[in-house]
Design an enzyme around this catalytic site. Structure first.
Site, PDB file in Angstrom:
ATOM      1  N   ARG A 310      -8.579  24.287  25.322  1.00 46.14           N
ATOM      2  CA  ARG A 310      -7.198  24.046  25.741  1.00 46.14           C
ATOM      3  C   ARG A 310      -6.870  22.568  26.006  1.00 46.14           C
ATOM      4  O   ARG A 310      -5.806  22.109  25.606  1.00 46.14           O
ATOM      5  CB  ARG A 310      -6.842  24.901  26.968  1.00 46.14           C
ATOM      6  N   CYS A 339     -19.212  16.268  18.728  1.00 52.07           N
ATOM      7  CA  CYS A 339     -18.935  15.048  17.960  1.00 52.07           C
ATOM      8  C   CYS A 339     -17.490  14.994  17.519  1.00 52.07           C
ATOM      9  O   CYS A 339     -17.165  15.127  16.332  1.00 52.07           O
ATOM     10  CB  CYS A 339     -19.870  14.983  16.763  1.00 52.07           C
TER      11      CYS A 339
END
Ligand code: LLP
Length: 423
Positions: A310, A339
């Site tokens: 979120r 990453c």
């Protein structure tokens, strides 16, 4: 902080009900979702009480959190379920929910999903296009069934909320505009195998104003007015929750009060998700490393956007708090190991000095946390724990690396990589 009686500090230690969260982290590790059963029950009861004068049926929106234990807990309180895929219907049935208490909604139901819903005997199907209505009529005729249908109206109301979760404006993919709904109602004889008995409006999630919902409901009522057998109104979900201190939103009682005078003679349905589970859940994480870069203090943690997307997706601000209360020593960027530059869980957390191994909790994470979790970077999805008073149990175990291989290796439990029909 949006803390409450079920998730709060006692003598400087963060508890979920009567269980110190450190004890859960010691036992199951981090990251881990933890939910308070008492808070879920209290949230559901509050909604039920607010809408009791309207005689509204509450259908919990499974997309918010579909853990079987939570479905069972809510079904036991008398809630029906709102499903948006055959997978959610299957899950609800598996949890023991009666098919007639399930509403099947969704903008793109496949023929196989509609057939599955018909054969299971779900209570209502919310239809979102003419094509879907005709397909459903054909599928129902083939099976000799007469499903109860609500037409989803797109009322042309732009809810003031994050643009990813507004659904009721012209240009949104959801529902049908008023002229299409009116035309379908006028020609109900063209689809004799569906019983069009209701209209559905859901204008968005985390709704900031009661007025927009009222406008949408009035619009639906004007369309249904000439048809005395179309008297069910599914008002959707969207009741907002406070994620931050000072967030001001209308409470469910305000929605109920505003709607009440308009719903006399109508059967109302609701589909709340977030307001039932959001503040009942938190994500437990641990600090891995602390570093200073530029002018910022970065706390690198073991939770990430794969557990809670979120913040990355909606700029959502979930409070991050330490399990051991201590005065804040500055603004901190809480970042996960994935990453992606977007893998930031909080950009300005007011945290005390923390060290590797310290534990934190990301609050108000019970809705759209685990259900939106992914395996990106081959990360395993976390366990879920349900606390009830002094006891707690794992209601979903942590995935393993082998779980992640299972669907690709033909020599493991499925035995074959053949396509699975009808899912
Ligand atoms: N009914 C319909 C037709 C919906 O589309 C939704 C949510 C609900 C009910 C439940 O809404 P709630 O009461 O939970 O606000 N992933 C986003 C939220 C997406 C909401 C999608 N539809 C988030 O994390 O904020």
């Amino acid at each position: 902080m949006p803390l409450h009686e079920s998730i709060c500090y006692r003598d400087g230690t963060l508890y979920c009900e009567s269980v110190p969260l450190d004890a859960i982290a010691d036992a199951v590790g981090t990251p881990a979702y933890v939910y308070s059963a008492a808070r879920i029950r209290a949230n559901a009861a509050r909604l039920q009480a607010a809408f009791a004068p309207l005689d509204a049926a509450v259908h919990y929106s499974l997309k918010a959190n579909a853990n079987l234990a939570i479905i069972r807990l809510l079904a036991a309180l008398g809630l029906g379920m709102d499903a948006v895929s055959a997978g959610e219907i299957h899950r609800a049935l598996h949890a023991g929910v009666a098919a007639e208490r399930i509403v099947f909604a969704g903008v793109g139901k496949t023929p196989a999903e509609l057939a599955y819903a018909l054969e299971a005997g779900v209570g209502w199907i919310n239809v979102e296009s003419r094509d879907e209505l005709h397909l459903l009529d054909r599928l129902a005729a083939q099976r000799g069934t007469w499903p109860r249908v609500a037409l989803r109206l797109n009322p042309g109301v732009h809810a003031r909320t994050h643009h990813h979760i507004a659904t009721g404006h012209a240009g949104a993919k959801f529902g049908m505009d008023a002229s299409t709904v009116a035309a379908i109602l006028a020609q109900r004889g063209a689809t004799p195998h569906v019983r069009i008995e209701g209209l559905h409006v859901h204008i968005g999630s985390q709704l900031g104003s009661v007025d927009e919902t009222l406008t949408a409901v009035r619009e639906a009522q004007a369309l249904a007015g000439p048809y005395p057998d179309v008297r069910t109104l599914n008002i959707g979900g969207g009741f907002p929750v406070a994620y931050r201190d000072g967030d001001e939103y209308p409470p469910p009682e305000a929605f109920a009060e505003a709607l009440r005078p308009h719903l006399v003679g109508w059967q109302a349905k609701l589909e709340p998700g977030r307001s039932i589970v959001a503040d009942a859940g938190l994500l437990l994480i641990s600090v891995l490393y602390v570093k200073h870069q530029g002018n910022s203090r970065f706390v690198i943690v073991d939770g990430s956007m794969t557990e809670l997307i979120r913040p990355a997706l909606y700029d959502a601000q979930h409070p991050v708090v330490p399990l051991r209360a201590a005065p804040a020593t500055g603004s901190t960027i809480v970042a996960g190991p994935v990453c992606e530059s977007a893998d930031i869980l909080h950009r300005g957390a007011a945290l005390p000095t923390v060290n590797p191994g310290d534990r934190l909790a990301i609050l108000v994470a019970g809705a759209y946390g685990m259900t939106m979790a992914s395996n990106y970077n081959q990360r395993v999805r976390p366990p879920e724990v349900l606390v009830e008073g002094e006891s707690w149990r794992i209601v979903r175990r942590r995935e393993t690396w082998d779980d992640l291989l299972r669907l690709e290796e033909s020599d493991t439990e499925r035995g074959s990589l053949d396509p699975v029909p009808d899912t």
